[in-house]
Enzyme design. Structure first.
Site, PDB file in Angstrom:
ATOM      1  N   SER A  25     -25.045 -47.169  15.906  1.00 53.83           N
ATOM      2  CA  SER A  25     -24.143 -48.028  16.630  1.00 53.83           C
ATOM      3  C   SER A  25     -22.940 -47.151  17.237  1.00 53.83           C
ATOM      4  O   SER A  25     -22.806 -46.104  17.055  1.00 53.83           O
ATOM      5  CB  SER A  25     -23.595 -49.184  16.110  1.00 53.83           C
ATOM      6  OG  SER A  25     -22.714 -48.722  14.922  1.00 53.83           O
ATOM      7  N   TYR A  58     -25.686 -49.332  20.756  1.00 55.06           N
ATOM      8  CA  TYR A  58     -25.238 -50.735  20.722  1.00 55.06           C
ATOM      9  C   TYR A  58     -23.934 -50.786  20.076  1.00 55.06           C
ATOM     10  O   TYR A  58     -23.574 -50.021  19.549  1.00 55.06           O
ATOM     11  CB  TYR A  58     -26.266 -51.684  19.936  1.00 55.06           C
ATOM     12  CG  TYR A  58     -26.457 -51.333  18.535  1.00 55.06           C
ATOM     13  CD1 TYR A  58     -25.605 -52.083  17.575  1.00 55.06           C
ATOM     14  CD2 TYR A  58     -27.283 -50.316  18.177  1.00 55.06           C
ATOM     15  CE1 TYR A  58     -25.837 -51.790  16.201  1.00 55.06           C
ATOM     16  CE2 TYR A  58     -27.532 -50.080  16.530  1.00 55.06           C
ATOM     17  CZ  TYR A  58     -26.606 -50.919  15.998  1.00 55.06           C
ATOM     18  OH  TYR A  58     -26.824 -50.638  14.360  1.00 55.06           O
TER      19      TYR A  58
END
Length: 126
Positions: A25, A58
Site C-alpha cells: 500500500s 492501493y
C-alpha cells in the site's frame, strides 16, 4: 462507450517514508485523500517524478494533518524518502458523463504543503 477518466490527483507530493517490510500500500494523509476524493483501499497509480518509475498500489489512510506519504511493501523499491511523486486514481463512466466530468486535483510544494485544489488540469500552452 465506457471511458476511464482521471478521478483524483495529488500533484508533486514528497515521499516521507518508504517501508519495505510494511504490508503493501501507500499511506496518505487523510486530508490529502479527502482533497483528491481518493478512498481508502482504492487503486492508485504512482508516478515518481524523481526517478521516472511508475507503479500501482492501493491507498490507506495516514493520520490527518501528518503530511505522510509512505510507500510500503514491494513498492518501496520504487520510491525513496524525499522523492517527488504524483498519485492518481481513475474512474470509469459513460462517454456522456465523461464529457462533463471534472477531476479533483490537489497541488503541493515544499514539505507536502497543499497550495491549492482545482477541478481541472490547466491547458498546456506553447
Amino acid at each position: 462507450m465506457i471511458r476511464t477518466m482521471l478521478q483524483g490527483k495529488l500533484h508533486r507530493v514528497k515521499v516521507t517514508q518508504a517501508d519495505l517490510h510494511y504490508e503493501g500500500s501507500c499511506a496518505i494523509d487523510q486530508d490529502f485523500l479527502d482533497a483528491a476524493g481518493i478512498l481508502e483501499n482504492e487503486a492508485i497509480d504512482i508516478w515518481n517524478v524523481t526517478n521516472g518509475k511508475r507503479f500501482s498500489t492501493y491507498a490507506i489512510a495516514a493520520e490527518r494533518g501528518s503530511r505522510i506519504i509512505s510507500v510500503n511493501g514491494a513498492a518501496a523499491h520504487c520510491a525513496a524518502v524525499g522523492d517527488i511523486v504524483i498519485i492518481a486514481s481513475f474512474v470509469t463512466m459513460s462517454d456522456e458523463e465523461a464529457r462533463r466530468w471534472q477531476p479533483n486535483v490537489a497541488y503541493f510544494e515544499g514539505d507536502n504543503e497543499m497550495k491549492r485544489t482545482a477541478k481541472a488540469i490547466p491547458v498546456q500552452v506553447a
